[in-house]
Write a protein that holds these residues in place. Structure first.
Motif, PDB file in Angstrom:
ATOM      1  N   GLN A  70       0.822  -1.212   0.000  1.00 59.36           N
ATOM      2  CA  GLN A  70       0.000   0.000   0.000  1.00 59.36           C
ATOM      3  C   GLN A  70       0.856   1.261   0.000  1.00 59.36           C
ATOM      4  OE1 GLN A  70      -2.882  -0.600   3.241  1.00 59.36           O
ATOM      5  NE2 GLN A  70      -4.430  -0.706   1.637  1.00 59.36           N
ATOM      6  N   ASN A 109       1.805   1.747  -3.440  1.00 59.37           N
ATOM      7  CA  ASN A 109       0.640   2.270  -4.153  1.00 59.37           C
ATOM      8  C   ASN A 109       0.472   3.764  -3.875  1.00 59.37           C
ATOM      9  OD1 ASN A 109      -1.708   1.922  -5.792  1.00 59.37           O
ATOM     10  ND2 ASN A 109      -2.962   2.047  -3.943  1.00 59.37           N
ATOM     11  N   GLN A 110       0.824   4.165  -2.642  1.00 59.75           N
ATOM     12  CA  GLN A 110       0.735   5.582  -2.281  1.00 59.75           C
ATOM     13  C   GLN A 110       1.642   6.425  -3.180  1.00 59.75           C
ATOM     14  OE1 GLN A 110      -1.338   6.866  -0.185  1.00 59.75           O
ATOM     15  NE2 GLN A 110      -0.581   8.952  -0.022  1.00 59.75           N
ATOM     16  N   THR A 159       2.595   5.678  -6.151  1.00 59.86           N
ATOM     17  CA  THR A 159       2.011   5.691  -7.507  1.00 59.86           C
ATOM     18  C   THR A 159       0.872   6.707  -7.590  1.00 59.86           C
ATOM     19  OG1 THR A 159       2.543   3.339  -7.779  1.00 59.86           O
ATOM     20  CG2 THR A 159       0.890   4.276  -9.274  1.00 59.86           C
ATOM     21  N   ILE A 160       0.006   6.732  -6.571  1.00 64.15           N
ATOM     22  CA  ILE A 160      -1.128   7.670  -6.556  1.00 64.15           C
ATOM     23  C   ILE A 160      -0.617   9.110  -6.540  1.00 64.15           C
ATOM     24  CG2 ILE A 160      -3.087   8.496  -5.197  1.00 64.15           C
ATOM     25  CD1 ILE A 160      -3.495   5.586  -4.281  1.00 64.15           C
ATOM     26  N   GLU A 161       0.417   9.351  -5.708  1.00 66.73           N
ATOM     27  CA  GLU A 161       0.976  10.708  -5.632  1.00 66.73           C
ATOM     28  C   GLU A 161       1.571  11.126  -6.975  1.00 66.73           C
ATOM     29  OE1 GLU A 161       3.707  10.462  -2.407  1.00 66.73           O
ATOM     30  OE2 GLU A 161       2.157  10.581  -0.845  1.00 66.73           O
ATOM     31  N   TYR A 195       0.625   9.951 -10.016  1.00 67.55           N
ATOM     32  CA  TYR A 195      -0.488  10.195 -10.936  1.00 67.55           C
ATOM     33  C   TYR A 195      -1.188  11.506 -10.614  1.00 67.55           C
ATOM     34  CZ  TYR A 195      -0.216   5.445 -12.829  1.00 67.55           C
ATOM     35  OH  TYR A 195       0.185   4.302 -13.468  1.00 67.55           O
ATOM     36  N   ASN A 196      -1.247  11.824  -9.316  1.00 67.76           N
ATOM     37  CA  ASN A 196      -1.893  13.081  -8.924  1.00 67.76           C
ATOM     38  C   ASN A 196      -1.121  14.278  -9.452  1.00 67.76           C
ATOM     39  OD1 ASN A 196      -3.861  14.654  -7.171  1.00 67.76           O
ATOM     40  ND2 ASN A 196      -1.913  15.294  -6.288  1.00 67.76           N
ATOM     41  N   THR A 218      -5.145  11.386 -11.193  1.00 69.78           N
ATOM     42  CA  THR A 218      -6.022  11.034 -10.062  1.00 69.78           C
ATOM     43  C   THR A 218      -6.374  12.280  -9.271  1.00 69.78           C
ATOM     44  OG1 THR A 218      -4.149  10.632  -8.582  1.00 69.78           O
ATOM     45  CG2 THR A 218      -5.000   8.734  -9.839  1.00 69.78           C
ATOM     46  N   GLU A 269      -7.840  10.707  -3.453  1.00 72.44           N
ATOM     47  CA  GLU A 269      -7.343   9.332  -3.517  1.00 72.44           C
ATOM     48  C   GLU A 269      -6.098   9.157  -2.653  1.00 72.44           C
ATOM     49  OE1 GLU A 269      -8.818   6.762  -4.949  1.00 72.44           O
ATOM     50  OE2 GLU A 269     -10.476   8.132  -5.447  1.00 72.44           O
ATOM     51  N   ILE A 270      -5.308  10.219  -2.541  1.00 69.41           N
ATOM     52  CA  ILE A 270      -4.101  10.170  -1.691  1.00 69.41           C
ATOM     53  C   ILE A 270      -4.500   9.940  -0.228  1.00 69.41           C
ATOM     54  CG2 ILE A 270      -2.118  11.490  -0.836  1.00 69.41           C
ATOM     55  CD1 ILE A 270      -2.089  12.962  -3.524  1.00 69.41           C
ATOM     56  N   ASN A 298      -5.994   6.438   0.456  1.00 67.75           N
ATOM     57  CA  ASN A 298      -4.992   5.372   0.548  1.00 67.75           C
ATOM     58  C   ASN A 298      -4.181   5.482   1.833  1.00 67.75           C
ATOM     59  OD1 ASN A 298      -3.804   3.080  -1.105  1.00 67.75           O
ATOM     60  ND2 ASN A 298      -1.957   4.218  -0.523  1.00 67.75           N
TER      61      ASN A 298
END
Length: 398
Positions: free
Chosen positions: A340, A343-344, A346-348, A350-351, A356, A360-361, A364
């Protein structure tokens, strides 16, 4: 960052904790009223050992017979005497030795009860100390969880103002925040009560616990023959076997020697009486007591075998609990949480590219915290099993 903080919370127990734990245990042993009470029973048993070798006190009899209304006349007839008598029971047939052996058994049982009580006390202290520290760490994580929910609520409110979210989402977040508050209150209550329980058995107020936590594979030593609870049953069985021998010895009862000197008027000669009183074992009372003692010894022998089996199964069960909670904790620490956290990142990323949404940040991050809390739940189960294991293995854990 979160991963590093989590790992720091899960390092090995430091030497300062070992000293701190030792201080708390020593304080509890010195101050605990139950232990002090058992110590007094040991003192009583010591005195009973001394008493077991003591003869019964002799009886001194002083008297006069054939008293007439004119008490000044003691020369009216030969039967008028003043006398001094002495009686003493004389033990025979090795009863003193058996009585001393039984008294020694009682002392051993008192000492073993003391050791058993100390083990229970240490086990309970370990349980409370670890439990408090784990729950305090969970409480801190719940604070972080609430902050993230609040940030997410603020962000959702901002989006709602721009018609990019709905009011239902905001209400759900407010509800989530309050649910976490309920969890915090429950945790706080448990923590406060555990501190009170700690004070109850240490007789000292403990305001904070500075410990670090280490979860590792443990092997419980399954050597139960020296455990106080096992030894107590052995001592009881031995004691009643000796009690049976003592009752058998009592078939030859103690002899009572009676000596008396009778003084008469000068016209008559003084004289003495000597007699032996020997109780006769005619009615089988001793045989019944022998049988009762033998049955009692057999009862404790049966209890001993049952207790051994119970201890073996309990240690095996606790070993399973330790193995299971260790593996589950490792899954959270080494796999679920790192996944996770990756994944954090990755989300950051993409943000930052606008792929994203910012919420979503935060979502997660809350998932990470939830799993950290779940890992602490497994850790608590692990240390609960460890605390119980300390009692059953007498601290023989490697």
């Amino acid at each position: 960052m979160l991963r590093n903080s989590f790992i720091l919370l899960c390092l090995m127990i430091s030497s300062s904790f070992a000293q701190s734990l030792e201080e708390i245990i020593n304080s509890a042993i010195n101050n605990n009223r139950d232990l002090q009470s058992i110590e007094k029973s040991i003192q009583i048993a010591n005195e009973q050992i001394k008493l077991s070798n003591k003869w019964d006190n002799p009886i001194l009899t002083i008297g006069a017979n054939d008293l007439h209304f004119d008490t000044s006349r003691r020369d009216l007839e030969p039967m008028q005497v003043q006398y001094l008598g002495f009686s003493q029971s004389i033990p025979i047939n090795d009863k003193f030795s058996l009585q001393k052996d039984i008294a020694v058994n009682d002392k051993n049982i008192a000492q073993l009860n003391y050791e058993d009580a100390k083990l229970k006390l240490k086990s309970k202290l370990i349980e409370y100390l670890y439990s408090i520290k784990i729950l305090e760490n969970k409480y801190l994580l719940l604070n972080e969880y609430q902050k993230n929910i609040k940030n997410l609520e603020d962000l959702t409110t901002s989006l709602y103002e721009n018609s990019k979210s709905n009011q239902s989402m905001i209400i759900d977040l407010k509800t989530d925040y309050l649910k976490v508050e309920v969890q915090k209150q429950n945790l706080k209550n448990i923590i406060n009560n555990n501190y009170l329980k700690l004070e109850e058995i240490t007789y000292e107020k403990v305001s904070s616990i500075d410990v670090m936590l280490d979860v590792k594979e443990l092997i419980l030593v399954r050597e139960i023959s020296t455990h106080p609870k096992i030894k107590i049953l052995e001592q009881n069985s031995e004691k009643f076997n000796k009690q049976a021998l003592l009752e058998d010895a009592k078939k030859l009862s103690d002899v009572k020697l009676n000596v008396a000197y009778f003084q008469r008027d000068d016209k008559y000669k003084d004289y003495a009486n000597v007699s032996l009183s020997i109780p006769l074992a005619l009615y089988g009372k001793e045989n019944i007591k022998i049988l009762q003692a033998k049955i009692k010894a057999s009862e404790f022998k049966d209890k001993l075998e049952d207790k051994k089996k119970s201890f073996e199964l309990k240690i095996a069960s606790l070993q399973n609990d330790l193995n299971s909670t260790y593996k589950k904790y490792q899954l959270f620490k080494d796999m679920i949480i790192p996944l996770q956290e990756n994944n954090q990142k990755t989300i950051e990323k993409y943000n930052s590219l606008g792929i994203t949404q910012p919420n979503e940040i935060l979502k997660n991050l809350n998932k990470i915290i939830k799993n950290q809390i779940a890992a602490y739940d497994e850790m608590k189960s692990y240390f609960d099993a460890y605390a119980q294991s300390y009692y059953f293995t007498q601290g023989k854990i490697r």
